[in-house]
Design a protein around this motif. Structure first.
Motif, short mmCIF file in Angstrom:
data_model
loop_
_atom_site.label_atom_id
_atom_site.label_comp_id
_atom_site.label_asym_id
_atom_site.label_seq_id
_atom_site.Cartn_x
_atom_site.Cartn_y
_atom_site.Cartn_z
N ALA A 1 29.94 39.24 -9.45
CA ALA A 1 28.65 38.59 -9.69
C ALA A 1 28.87 37.13 -10.10
O ALA A 1 29.89 36.79 -10.70
CB ALA A 1 27.90 39.32 -10.80
N PRO A 2 27.93 36.25 -9.77
CA PRO A 2 28.06 34.85 -10.17
C PRO A 2 28.05 34.65 -11.67
O PRO A 2 28.53 33.63 -12.17
CB PRO A 2 26.86 34.16 -9.50
N SER A 3 27.52 35.63 -12.41
CA SER A 3 27.45 35.53 -13.86
C SER A 3 28.74 35.95 -14.56
O SER A 3 28.87 35.81 -15.77
CB SER A 3 26.30 36.40 -14.39
N ALA A 4 29.72 36.46 -13.80
CA ALA A 4 31.01 36.84 -14.40
C ALA A 4 31.80 35.57 -14.74
O ALA A 4 31.59 34.51 -14.14
CB ALA A 4 31.81 37.69 -13.42
N THR A 5 32.69 35.66 -15.71
CA THR A 5 33.51 34.51 -16.06
C THR A 5 34.66 34.40 -15.06
O THR A 5 35.01 35.37 -14.38
CB THR A 5 34.09 34.64 -17.47
N GLN B 1 37.34 36.90 -15.80
CA GLN B 1 37.06 38.24 -15.27
C GLN B 1 37.34 38.28 -13.77
O GLN B 1 37.87 39.28 -13.26
CB GLN B 1 35.59 38.60 -15.54
N VAL C 1 31.03 36.59 -3.74
CA VAL C 1 30.11 36.50 -4.86
C VAL C 1 28.76 37.04 -4.41
O VAL C 1 28.15 36.52 -3.46
CB VAL C 1 29.98 35.05 -5.36
N ASP D 1 24.89 38.37 -5.43
CA ASP D 1 23.78 38.37 -6.37
C ASP D 1 22.85 39.53 -6.01
O ASP D 1 22.86 40.00 -4.88
CB ASP D 1 23.03 37.04 -6.29
N LEU E 1 31.66 30.09 -15.54
CA LEU E 1 31.26 31.26 -14.78
C LEU E 1 31.65 31.09 -13.31
O LEU E 1 31.86 29.98 -12.82
CB LEU E 1 29.75 31.46 -14.88
N GLY F 1 29.79 31.41 -10.77
CA GLY F 1 28.78 30.61 -10.09
C GLY F 1 28.93 29.12 -10.29
O GLY F 1 28.40 28.33 -9.51
N ASP F 2 29.67 28.72 -11.34
CA ASP F 2 29.85 27.30 -11.63
C ASP F 2 30.83 26.63 -10.67
O ASP F 2 30.71 25.43 -10.39
CB ASP F 2 30.35 27.11 -13.07
#
Length: 201
Positions: A53-57, A60, A75, A77, A111, A113-114
């Protein structure tokens, strides 16, 4: 619940040698440059791609790559929408430092996503072209463009939808060819690809 049904019998408990079945893409052990390109493509009709997920670090993501034995994660969503991809090079290279330099914070707070490569920035091959290509053609493509991974898309008949059908990896191809694959320019990261795409757009 209507009808006549019967319970199935239980069997012995799982033993210490029990394992979890996973679909495997049984690529041939060795190929030559003139063999069909499909013999070195990881086909997602057969092998399940690994996602995050894009919200994972990014920590991770790195841990998952190590656990799964891969260097690239798609990735995804909700609901199962492809938004980009992230590679080990993205995580271990300069992208995290550039992000911190621009946005502040620490590496632990970055993250997926970043720093991922967004979907619209990814160049691909088509399955139609791959079906008419040789292993040597794919190697030459990866050399010329300095790529470590290339995605393959398959278009639907209406030409308005597509799906990621598979992927080529220099590591996998080199293993099957039994020789090292070196790019003509230095191996490009997806960050460099993005800059090249922007420059030519």
């Amino acid at each position: 619940m209507r009808g006549i049904y019967k319970a199935l019998p239980f069997h012995t408990h799982l033993n210490s040698g029990a394992s979890l079945y996973r679909p495997a893409h049984m690529l041939p052990r060795s190929v030559t440059a003139i063999d069909p390109a499909s013999l070195v493509m990881t086909d997602f009709n057969i092998t399940q791609p690994f996602t995050i997920a894009p919200s994972a670090t990014i920590a991770q993501a790195n841990d998952k790559m190590i656990a799964c034995g891969v260097r690239l994660l798609f990735v995804i969503d909700a609901p199962s929408k492809l938004v980009g991809l992230i590679t080990a090079t993205d995580i271990l290279g300069e992208r995290p430092l550039l992000y911190i330099s621009e946005h502040g914070g620490t590496r632990d707070g970055i993250l997926v996503g970043d720093i991922m490569t967004a979907r619209e920035k990814i160049q691909t091959l088509t399955m139609d072209d791959v079906n008419h290509a040789s292993v040597g053609d794919i190697v030459e493509t990866m050399k010329q463009f300095g790529r470590q991974h290339i995605l393959v898309i398959e278009r639907y008949a209406d030409d308005t939808r597509m799906t990621v059908r598979g992927m080529f990896s220099t590591t996998q191809i080199a293993r099957q060819l039994g020789e090292t694959i070196e790019a003509l320019p230095r191996a490009a990261t997806f960050a460099e690809m993005e800059l090249a795409i922007t420059a030519t757009a």
